[in-house]
Structures are given as structure tokens and as C-alpha cells.
Design a protein around this motif. Structure first.
Motif, PDB file in Angstrom:
ATOM      1  N   ARG A 145       0.759  -0.727   0.358  1.00 40.43           N
ATOM      2  CA  ARG A 145      -0.199  -0.505   0.037  1.00 40.43           C
ATOM      3  C   ARG A 145       0.844   1.101  -0.222  1.00 40.43           C
ATOM      4  NH1 ARG A 145      -5.458  -0.230   0.310  1.00 40.43           N
ATOM      5  NH2 ARG A 145      -6.179  -2.288   1.254  1.00 40.43           N
ATOM      6  N   LEU A 146       1.894   1.233   1.512  1.00 40.86           N
ATOM      7  CA  LEU A 146       2.687   2.630   0.715  1.00 40.86           C
ATOM      8  C   LEU A 146       3.830   2.410  -0.718  1.00 40.86           C
ATOM      9  CD1 LEU A 146       4.520   2.082   4.714  1.00 40.86           C
ATOM     10  CD2 LEU A 146       3.130   4.621   3.902  1.00 40.86           C
ATOM     11  N   SER A 147       3.789   1.564  -0.775  1.00 43.23           N
ATOM     12  CA  SER A 147       4.704   1.476  -2.855  1.00 43.23           C
ATOM     13  C   SER A 147       3.713   2.217  -3.598  1.00 43.23           C
ATOM     14  CB  SER A 147       4.783   0.613  -2.645  1.00 43.23           C
ATOM     15  OG  SER A 147       6.029  -0.361  -1.914  1.00 43.23           O
ATOM     16  N   ASP A 148       2.910   2.146  -3.560  1.00 42.06           N
ATOM     17  CA  ASP A 148       1.793   1.871  -3.936  1.00 42.06           C
ATOM     18  C   ASP A 148       1.015   4.231  -4.055  1.00 42.06           C
ATOM     19  OD1 ASP A 148       1.233   0.418  -5.969  1.00 42.06           O
ATOM     20  OD2 ASP A 148      -0.403  -0.150  -5.073  1.00 42.06           O
ATOM     21  N   TRP A 149       1.069   4.083  -2.850  1.00 42.59           N
ATOM     22  CA  TRP A 149       0.878   5.569  -2.373  1.00 42.59           C
ATOM     23  C   TRP A 149       2.475   7.109  -2.548  1.00 42.59           C
ATOM     24  CZ3 TRP A 149       2.416   8.237   3.026  1.00 42.59           C
ATOM     25  CH2 TRP A 149       1.922   9.303   2.990  1.00 42.59           C
ATOM     26  N   LYS A 150       3.526   6.395  -1.897  1.00 41.84           N
ATOM     27  CA  LYS A 150       4.764   7.314  -2.181  1.00 41.84           C
ATOM     28  C   LYS A 150       5.665   5.852  -1.560  1.00 41.84           C
ATOM     29  CE  LYS A 150       2.808  12.095  -0.783  1.00 41.84           C
ATOM     30  NZ  LYS A 150       3.219  12.461  -2.336  1.00 41.84           N
ATOM     31  N   LEU A 151       5.765   6.124  -2.875  1.00 43.36           N
ATOM     32  CA  LEU A 151       7.402   4.961  -2.718  1.00 43.36           C
ATOM     33  C   LEU A 151       8.399   4.897  -2.169  1.00 43.36           C
ATOM     34  CD1 LEU A 151       7.354   2.774  -6.141  1.00 43.36           C
ATOM     35  CD2 LEU A 151       9.551   3.181  -4.211  1.00 43.36           C
ATOM     36  N   SER A 170       8.312   6.615   1.460  1.00 46.67           N
ATOM     37  CA  SER A 170       8.016   5.792   2.376  1.00 46.67           C
ATOM     38  C   SER A 170       9.092   4.918   2.187  1.00 46.67           C
ATOM     39  CB  SER A 170       6.477   4.374   1.915  1.00 46.67           C
ATOM     40  OG  SER A 170       5.415   5.253   1.689  1.00 46.67           O
TER      41      SER A 170
END
Length: 393
Positions: free
Chosen positions: A259-265, A268
């Protein structure tokens, strides 16, 4: 889960368990083979190098073979490897059998992912790949603690006999459920292009981050059982439960990292590396205290796998025009890091440093990784480059 994917998942679970279960039975293996615990840690290095080097070579050598046939052959090799390890009379033979099994391991995952995506519609390909990767995380939740418990009850050789049984079940499932597949079409003229992607700073810095993560993780984890016994003072039968906590944390970490990768790789990734460095220091501080140690190992396990997800995503993003290379770089990079970690840990222990010192080295490595990630992200921002378009298949 479609039944053919379950067959691939089961074999992935078996391979993942046999790679990491050695950490749960390392003291018993050392005594049984007449070597020191640090020296027995080279069983981890040998396995990792077998994956990193032998796996890609075997994959390339078998490109003309039906994928179903090679999956069956690799699973048979796994079963024979577990039986050989259970009967190994010496450290040298045990190491040789582990390396041979690792070569099959390295080839299995690349081929299994290709087969998995061919079994489902295009919209579900990502989920199909996640099923294979789930075999690794579930092996940490169930396989490693169960293998450690079996070793504690009936001896370390029983662990490998149990793994052989799991391999037989996986073999039957693959034989019965995987349909006939075609051999991989040979491509030519693209090797130079694929090698050139290594020059992209996002790729080589991500590989460095991968090494930093695995050294930070595996230096302590390789020797987690003697650390928990001698420093934390836990009974041998309690340790599988601690390994279970680590595995549960790892599974949560996979989803968090995704989820964090899809948000701000990159933001994060940088923050998680910094937090994990602090958690490694915490491992050192709380290691004599059972309850805080157990809680910290849970968080530590979650972050290890959460960090791994954006690193893999970044490599895949920046090698989209060289997908074959990316698929071999990821397992090879991780396992080279594992091999280095086991050797470094052994050298430290043989040099007189205690088990408690191992998380400190992990903290230093992760802090350096965090710095590299910051510099890489800043350079990427200044250059304003964008990831390549995927290659046409």
C-alpha cells in the motif's frame, strides 16, 4: 484460489520453509554435524548463493523444456535434497545438498510465476504472482516455527524428513493440477539492451538498498535462536512461538509495504529504513528482556518485509523495458545479501563479539541504506526522468 495456483503455492511454501527453517534449528544442526554455531551459519550462505547464482543459470539452461516438466523436475529435486540433508553424515555433505536444493529453488520461482500468470486472465495476473510470493510469507508463519518445533521434539533431521513429505505433497499437486505448458521461446538480440538498464541509478541504488536490507535483517535472523536462548534466556520450546510472531509480522508487512509503495514509494521507503534502523537498536537494548524482545521482533519482522516490497517495485518500475533481467535480479540480489549476512555474522561471532552485537551491525547497515535512498531520490527528482514503458511481449 484456483487449484493449479494452490499447487504452485504449496511448492513455494516448501522451498521457502527449507531456506529459512535452518535458523530455527541451527544449534542442533551444529551439534549434530560437529561444528560451531557460527560455522553452521555458512549453511545459510551456501543456500543463498545457490539461489543467486545457480537459479538463473538453470533457468536459462532449461528454456527449451516444457515448464510443467521443469516444475516437476525441480520439485523432485527438492524432495531428494531434503532426504539427503536428513541423512547427511558431515557438514560438507550437508552444505553440498543445501546448495543443490537452492539451485532448484532459484529456478522454481521464476518459472512458477510465468506459469501462474498464464493460468489466469490478464486482469488477475498480479494476484496470481502474489499467490506464489505468499508461499514465502506463509512459510515464515507456519513452516519455520513448525520446523523448529519438530526439530526440538525429534531432532533436526526430523525437520528435513517433514520437509520431504511437504515436497511430495507439492509434487503430487503439480503433477495432477498443472496443465501442459509450452517451453519458453528463445529471444535474441536483447541482451545488450537488458544489461544497459543496470546503468540507471534507480536500478543499481535499489540493488544496494536490497543488500543493505538483507544484511540488516539476516545478520541477526541467521542466529536468532542462539540469541534468544543465550541472551534473552528463552526455553527452546518457546522459540517457535517467537518465530511465529516474526512470521505474522512479515505477512502484515507485505500488505503494508504494498500500500505504501502505491501511495508514495520513495518517501515511504526512506522513512521505513530509518525506523527499522531504530528498531534494530531497540533489539539490542531489549534483548535480555523476553516480553519487550518478543514485541520488538514482531515489529522488526513486519518492517523487514514492508521495506522489501517498495524496493522490488522500484526495480520492476525502472526495468520495465527489460523484464527478464528484472525477474532474475530480484531473487539474486536478495540472496546475495543473505549470503553476505551469514558470513559477516559468522566472522563477528568467531571474532569474539556476542550474539547481542548482531542487531547493532544491522542498524548501521540500514542507516547507510537510508542515506543512499535519500541521495537517490534527490537525484531522481533533479533529473525529472520518468520510468520506461514496458517492453512489448
Amino acid at each position: 484460489m484456483p487449484l493449479p495456483l494452490f499447487a504452485l503455492f504449496l511448492a513455494a511454501f516448501a522451498f521457502g520453509t527449507t531456506e529459512f527453517v535452518i535458523a530455527g534449528i541451527l544449534p542442533e544442526v551444529a551439534v549434530g554435524l560437529g561444528v560451531s554455531i557460527p560455522f553452521a551459519g555458512y549453511l545459510v550462505s551456501g543456500y543463498a548463493l545457490g539461489i543467486a547464482v545457480g537459479g538463473p543459470l538453470l533457468t536459462m539452461a532449461t528454456r527449451g523444456v516444457s515448464r510443467r516438466a521443469i516444475l516437476i523436475a525441480l520439485t523432485i529435486a527438492f524432495c531428494l535434497g531434503q532426504i539427503a540433508c536428513a541423512l547427511a553424515p558431515s557438514f560438507a555433505t550437508m552444505l553440498a545438498f543445501r546448495v543443490a536444493t537452492a539451485v532448484a529453488h532459484g529456478a522454481y520461482f521464476g518459472i512458477a510465476m510465468v506459469v501462474a500468470v498464464g493460468l489466469v486472465p490478464q486482469a488477475f495476473r498480479g494476484r496470481a504472482v502474489s499467490v506464489i510470493l505468499a508461499g514465502l510469507t506463509v512459510s515464515n508463519i507456519i513452516g519455520v516455527p513448525a520446523g523448529a518445533a519438530i526439530g526440538g521434539l525429534w531432532g533436526w533431521r526430523a525437520t528435513f524428513w517433514a520437509m520431504a513429505l511437504v515436497g511430495v505433497l507439492a509434487l503430487v499437486a503439480i503433477f495432477a493440477l498443472i496443465p501442459q505448458t509450452k517451453s519458453e521461446s528463445r529471444q535474441s538480440g536483447h541482451l545488450g539492451r537488458e544489461v544497459r538498464v543496470l546503468g540507471r541509478q534507480q536500478v543499481w541504488t535499489s540493488l544496494i538498498l536490497m543488500l543493505a536490507l538483507m544484511i540488516g535483517q539476516m545478520v541477526p535472523f541467521t542466529y536468532i535462536t542462539p540469541l534468544l536462548r543465550e541472551v534473552t534466556g528463552l526455553d527452546a520450546m518457546v522459540i517457535p512461538w517467537i518465530l511465529l510472531l516474526n512470521g505474522v509480522g512479515a505477512t502484515l508487512g507485505v500488505f503494508i509495504g504494498g500500500r505504501l509503495s502505491d501511495w508514495k514509494l520513495m518517501p515511504s521507503l526512506i522513512v521505513m529504513l530509518a525506523i527499522q534502523a531504530a528498531v534494530s537498536v531497540t533489539l539490542y537494548l531489549v534483548s535480555p528482556y523476553p516480553v519487550p524482545m518478543a514485541a520488538t521482533i514482531f515489529v522488526w519482522g513486519a518492517l523487514n518485509f514492508a521495506i522489501g516490497t517498495p524496493i522490488q517495485a522500484r526495480i520492476l518500475m525502472w526495468t520495465a523495458d527489460a523484464p527478464s533481467l528484472a525477474s532474475s535480479l530480484i531473487p539474486s540480489g536478495f540472496n546475495i545479501g543473505i549470503a553476505i549476512a551469514a558470513v559477516v555474522g559468522a566472522v563477528l561471532l568467531e571474532g569474539g563479539y556476542g550474539y547481542r552485537s548482531l542487531p547493532v551491525l544491522g542498524a548501521v547497515t540500514l542507516a547507510l541504506g537510508c542515506l543512499i535512498a535519500i541521495l537517490s531520490a534527490a537525484r531522481e527528482h533533479r533529473s525529472a526522468v520518468v520510468p520506461p514503458h514496458p517492453a512489448l511481449i
